[in-house]
Design a protein around this motif. Structure first.
Motif, PDB file in Angstrom:
ATOM      1  N   LEU A  81      -3.356   8.295  -9.002  1.00  0.00           N
ATOM      2  CA  LEU A  81      -3.527   8.002  -7.459  1.00  0.00           C
ATOM      3  C   LEU A  81      -4.733   8.920  -6.738  1.00  0.00           C
ATOM      4  O   LEU A  81      -5.529   8.374  -5.895  1.00  0.00           O
ATOM      5  CB  LEU A  81      -2.174   8.302  -6.845  1.00  0.00           C
ATOM      6  N   GLN A 105       1.052  -1.119  -0.042  1.00  0.00           N
ATOM      7  CA  GLN A 105       0.047   0.041   0.025  1.00  0.00           C
ATOM      8  C   GLN A 105       0.947   1.069  -0.139  1.00  0.00           C
ATOM      9  O   GLN A 105       0.654   2.140  -0.428  1.00  0.00           O
ATOM     10  CB  GLN A 105      -0.826   0.122   1.213  1.00  0.00           C
ATOM     11  N   ASP A 141      -5.804   7.281  -3.479  1.00  0.00           N
ATOM     12  CA  ASP A 141      -4.794   7.306  -2.559  1.00  0.00           C
ATOM     13  C   ASP A 141      -3.961   8.694  -2.350  1.00  0.00           C
ATOM     14  O   ASP A 141      -3.771   9.206  -3.610  1.00  0.00           O
ATOM     15  CB  ASP A 141      -3.759   6.115  -3.299  1.00  0.00           C
ATOM     16  N   LYS A 200       2.377   2.192  -3.464  1.00  0.00           N
ATOM     17  CA  LYS A 200       1.500   2.931  -4.430  1.00  0.00           C
ATOM     18  C   LYS A 200       1.690   4.379  -4.152  1.00  0.00           C
ATOM     19  O   LYS A 200       1.500   5.023  -4.997  1.00  0.00           O
ATOM     20  CB  LYS A 200       0.232   2.217  -4.095  1.00  0.00           C
ATOM     21  N   ARG A 201       1.608   4.780  -2.900  1.00  0.00           N
ATOM     22  CA  ARG A 201       1.796   6.216  -2.431  1.00  0.00           C
ATOM     23  C   ARG A 201       2.702   6.828  -2.762  1.00  0.00           C
ATOM     24  O   ARG A 201       2.623   8.295  -2.775  1.00  0.00           O
ATOM     25  CB  ARG A 201       1.096   6.360  -1.020  1.00  0.00           C
TER      26      ARG A 201
END
Length: 225
Positions: free
Chosen positions: A216, A142, A221, A145-146
């Motif tokens: 995103l 997770q 996110d 991805k950020r």
């Protein structure tokens, strides 16, 4: 008024191309080594072991606050004296930029990991996962991805920093440009072309970062800076 003439520059385009390839090679290797090293340093800073946390914090702050040119000169001129080995411009460049960039990547990793809700750590612990398993299977996927937009930006900064490696006589784009400017007596044209090359490449990387941020944002996110 200056009589612009780019013919001499474009006639030796292979000369500049070699420099560009060398710049990208150093930047690519620095990323290859700097990213995993940055993750290790970030994990050390987040560690519950106080001496390790203090050491990793020092490494991050030292390499983020000292000028990269000073670091490069230390690796190229001073380190060989300490360890009695021959240091080539290529090895010194890759080593310096790898370690220097790892300090910045460590902070990106740390910010990404800390951005994940603590409840996910607790949920992983509740189902019997160790801290390492929780990090590898739940938190990092997770967090990464950020972190992508921040990684792209740091990669751009790393590429711009490669302009310093010409000072230790490594044949990067700037070194080749200096040689070509002396050869053709056309420094204005040579450096204009080189500036254009950097501009186009970094513009592409910047647009990639913007696209990633928008995607995103649409997926819900947040990004890490």
């Amino acid at each position: 008024m200056h009589d612009w003439n780019f013919l001499a520059v474009f006639a030796d385009w292979e000369f500049l191309l070699l420099g560009l390839v060398n710049s990208l090679k150093v930047a690519g290797l620095a990323l290859t080594f700097g990213v995993p090293l940055g993750l290790l340093i970030a994990l050390g800073r987040l560690s519950r072991i106080r001496p390790l946390r203090i050491l990793c914090t020092f490494v991050i702050e030292f390499f983020r606050t000292t000028p990269p040119l000073v670091q490069l000169f230390w690796f190229f001129f001073a380190l060989p004296i300490l360890i009695d080995v021959r240091m080539t411009p290529f090895i010194a460049s890759v080593a310096t930029l790898s370690i220097q960039s790892s300090a910045f990547f460590a902070e990106v990793f740390r910010g990404g990991i800390n951005s994940i809700d603590k409840g996910q750590w607790e949920a992983a612990k509740a189902i019997g996962m160790t801290r390492g398993e929780s990090l590898r299977r739940i938190i990092l996927p997770q967090a990464v991805k950020r972190m992508i937009p921040a990684f792209v930006e740091r990669s751009i900064e790393l590429f711009k920093t490669t302009t310093l490696i010409s000072t230790v006589s490594y044949a990067d784009l700037m070194f080749q440009a200096n040689e070509l400017a002396q050869k053709t007596f056309r420094p204005l044209e040579v450096y204009t072309v080189v500036a254009g090359i950097y501009f186009l490449l970094i513009l592409v990387f910047s647009q990639v970062s913007i696209v990633l941020e928008k995607r995103l944002a649409l997926s819900g996110d947040s990004t890490v800076r």
